[in-house]
Write an enzyme that holds these catalytic residues in place. Structure first.
Site, short mmCIF file in Angstrom:
data_model
loop_
_atom_site.label_atom_id
_atom_site.label_comp_id
_atom_site.label_asym_id
_atom_site.label_seq_id
_atom_site.Cartn_x
_atom_site.Cartn_y
_atom_site.Cartn_z
N CYS A 19 34.84 30.89 45.19
CA CYS A 19 35.97 31.82 45.21
C CYS A 19 36.23 32.42 43.84
O CYS A 19 36.45 31.69 42.86
CB CYS A 19 37.23 31.13 45.72
SG CYS A 19 38.63 32.25 45.87
N GLU A 28 34.19 43.73 49.32
CA GLU A 28 33.85 42.89 50.48
C GLU A 28 33.77 43.74 51.74
O GLU A 28 32.89 43.54 52.59
CB GLU A 28 34.91 41.81 50.68
CG GLU A 28 34.99 40.76 49.61
CD GLU A 28 36.10 39.78 49.93
OE1 GLU A 28 35.85 38.86 50.74
OE2 GLU A 28 37.22 39.93 49.39
N TRP A 61 43.78 37.85 49.91
CA TRP A 61 43.65 39.30 50.08
C TRP A 61 42.19 39.67 49.84
O TRP A 61 41.42 38.93 49.25
CB TRP A 61 44.56 40.04 49.11
CG TRP A 61 44.61 39.40 47.75
CD1 TRP A 61 43.73 39.57 46.72
CD2 TRP A 61 45.57 38.43 47.31
NE1 TRP A 61 44.10 38.77 45.66
CE2 TRP A 61 45.23 38.07 45.99
CE3 TRP A 61 46.70 37.85 47.89
CZ2 TRP A 61 45.96 37.14 45.25
CZ3 TRP A 61 47.43 36.93 47.16
CH2 TRP A 61 47.06 36.59 45.85
N ARG A 105 40.46 32.33 42.20
CA ARG A 105 41.14 31.05 41.96
C ARG A 105 42.24 31.10 40.91
O ARG A 105 42.99 30.14 40.76
CB ARG A 105 40.10 30.00 41.57
CG ARG A 105 39.31 29.47 42.73
CD ARG A 105 38.26 28.47 42.27
NE ARG A 105 37.00 29.11 41.90
CZ ARG A 105 36.02 28.47 41.29
NH1 ARG A 105 36.17 27.21 40.93
NH2 ARG A 105 34.89 29.11 41.01
#
Length: 386
Positions: A77, A254, A249, A80
């Site tokens: 991720c 992406e 979010w 973070r």
């Protein structure tokens, strides 16, 4: 819909032996963040509960702290930096399909927040010592169906053809568009499999347009505002939560550079490039790259115009570097999987591209752990989200 034929049920992580639960609990309660919540008597009580039942129940504060640390530990991720802000919705007492489904809708409403998205995790009953567990069979609470056609093409999202077929066999019938929201499919111990249509008031979708190309809006593209991951298990102190959807979010890349652009997904680059008047006859014209940037820019523009929070990959990369600096100042390492931290376009223009990272440790806990995919038995869930 409920009491329908059983779709394929993915396996939950194996239940831990009591000795291993004790070991992981001891490691968990030794963390500095936990020492601020309890004294030594709490761990003694936990050991006694494990000896008696094979497991134990976290307090709300322990669970919220554990979920935040799991986010901090998750090597895939890039977001973070916000781990301290994660909010917990505690649904561990919901044991029926109806109650769990309503909890999922509460998660969506609360985390979507009319576009001002919040980082939220909803936790349902933990896995029992005998291995019985609640499962949300959808990889995300909101996903679009994929319908295979006789000619081999797919209407909608090809990533979810198998899950769509499971839902259809279980009695669901979609509208047959490229953006049909799949139903939520649950497996709950003591109950038959259940399917639930997603309430419209729990969904916020963004139509995609472009500020410079009026034709873009006529492509009919849209995407949901909320990326609520529901396929991963949360493991905290030896306790496994197999149903723990969490959401933050999106990054515009992406959606624009993966969901819309991958040839195995919506495969929109040729369409966008032709509408832009680009020469698609040769790779050397870089038509894919140019279309990719404009498609991602359209996503960024559309979400911001709709008042929906979204990040660009440059800002996300800068935030992650700041997170590393802050964590190192606190004496903590930041394991990261390089291929997931860097964006799917213009990677070399971001600061995350030009450095190495601490190697991920798959055994570190608390953490989020992949579970077997519901739409491909034997395969771990792979998606555009960590």
């Amino acid at each position: 819909m409920s009491n329908q034929p059983t779709p394929h049920v993915p396996k939950a992580p194996s239940a831990l032996m009591a000795e291993e639960v004790v070991r992981q609990a001891e490691e968990f309660f030794a963390l500095p963040e936990l020492s601020q919540l309890h004294d030594a008597s709490r761990l003694r009580a936990v050991r006694s509960e494990i000896e008696a039942t094979g497991t134990y129940r976290h307090t709300r504060a322990e669970l919220e702290t554990g979920a935040r640390i799991a986010w901090r530990n998750h090597a895939r991720c890039v977001g973070r930096m916000n781990w301290r802000t994660l909010q917990l919705l505690d649904f561990r007492d919901r044991t029926t399909p109806d109650g769990i489904a309503e909890g999922c809708w509460e998660h969506l409403r609360h985390s979507t927040n009319n576009g001002r998205l919040r980082a939220v995790i909803s936790v349902f009953p933990q896995q029992r010592p005998d291995g019985a567990a609640v499962r949300l069979l959808n990889p995300q609470l909101l996903r679009y169906a994929g319908y295979r056609r006789q000619d081999g093409s797919v209407l909608g999202d090809p990533l979810h053809c198998e899950l769509t077929e499971h839902a259809v066999r279980a009695g669901w019938k979609g509208a047959g568009t490229a953006f049909d929201l799949l139903p939520l499919i649950l497996q709950v111990p003591g109950h038959g499999p259940a399917l639930y249509e997603v309430p419209r008031d729990a969904v916020l979708e963004v139509p995609i347009s472009h500020p410079e190309y009026p034709w873009f809006g006529k492509l009919g593209l849209k995407w949901m505002a909320n990326p609520a991951i529901s396929s991963m298990a949360l493991i905290v102190g030896g306790v496994t939560y197999t149903a723990a959807p969490f959401s933050g979010w999106y990054l515009s890349s992406e959606i624009g550079a993966r969901n819309f652009s991958d040839t195995s997904r919506y495969d929109m680059l040729p369409t966008v490039a032709r509408k832009m008047g680009l020469d698609v006859s040769h790779n050397r014209t870089l038509w894919k790259d140019r279309a990719l940037v404009e498609l991602t820019y359209a996503v960024q523009h559309s979400y911001r115009s709709a008042g929906v929070h979204i990040l660009d990959h440059h800002t996300a990369a800068e935030q992650f570097i700041h997170h590393i600096e802050r964590e190192e100042a606190a004496g903590r390492s930041v394991p990261a999987q390089w291929s997931w931290i860097n964006p799917p376009l213009s990677g070399s223009t971001t600061p995350t591209f030009h450095r190495a990272y601490d190697a991920p440790d798959p055994a570190v806990r608390p953490n989020f752990v992949a579970q077997e995919s519901p739409d491909a038995p034997g395969r771990r869930e792979l998606s555009d989200r960590p």
